[in-house]
Design a protein around this motif. Sequence first.
Motif, PDB file in Angstrom:
ATOM      1  N   TYR A  47       0.823  -1.213   0.000  1.00 32.20           N
ATOM      2  CA  TYR A  47       0.000   0.000   0.000  1.00 32.20           C
ATOM      3  C   TYR A  47       0.857   1.262   0.000  1.00 32.20           C
ATOM      4  O   TYR A  47       0.622   2.181  -0.777  1.00 32.20           O
ATOM      5  CB  TYR A  47      -0.947   0.036   1.197  1.00 32.20           C
ATOM      6  N   GLU A  80      -0.393  10.000   4.094  1.00 31.15           N
ATOM      7  CA  GLU A  80      -1.451   9.151   3.554  1.00 31.15           C
ATOM      8  C   GLU A  80      -0.967   7.696   3.448  1.00 31.15           C
ATOM      9  O   GLU A  80      -1.698   6.761   3.778  1.00 31.15           O
ATOM     10  CB  GLU A  80      -1.881   9.655   2.180  1.00 31.15           C
ATOM     11  N   THR A  84      -2.368   4.293   5.450  1.00 30.93           N
ATOM     12  CA  THR A  84      -2.893   3.103   4.773  1.00 30.93           C
ATOM     13  C   THR A  84      -2.272   1.811   5.292  1.00 30.93           C
ATOM     14  O   THR A  84      -2.771   0.727   4.991  1.00 30.93           O
ATOM     15  CB  THR A  84      -2.654   3.159   3.249  1.00 30.93           C
TER      16      THR A  84
END
Length: 119
Positions: A47, A80, A84
């Motif tokens: 991710y 971000e 994740t």
Amino acid sequence: MTNDPAIAFRVTALEDNQPNGREPILGGILRKKAVWVDESLCIGCTYCSCVATNTFTMEPDNGRARAFRQDGDSTEVIQEAIDTCPVNCIDWVKFEDLDDLRSQLNAKTIRPLGLPPLR
């Protein structure tokens, strides 16, 4: 037409050339923290390397994430990517702690993902 090198000092830079998080950012404001992946906890989900492609890569020998560049993406994009992570193995740390963290990681036995545990 003459080649006048002084023209480089008279031309203005493009003002709308803002980073978008997909290219390496060189210069600018230095971050107060560095990004660190504890590879011993990483499950290799990919991710982070999909979100912050200029900061994280998948280490080829063990299949785990690694921060290969501290200035690759914007702070927001890196955050971000951190958000994740399903196992929370990515953190902001002090730059001066990176060498100690790397030494601690190197002292651990990390097996490639997909192999059975040692008995």
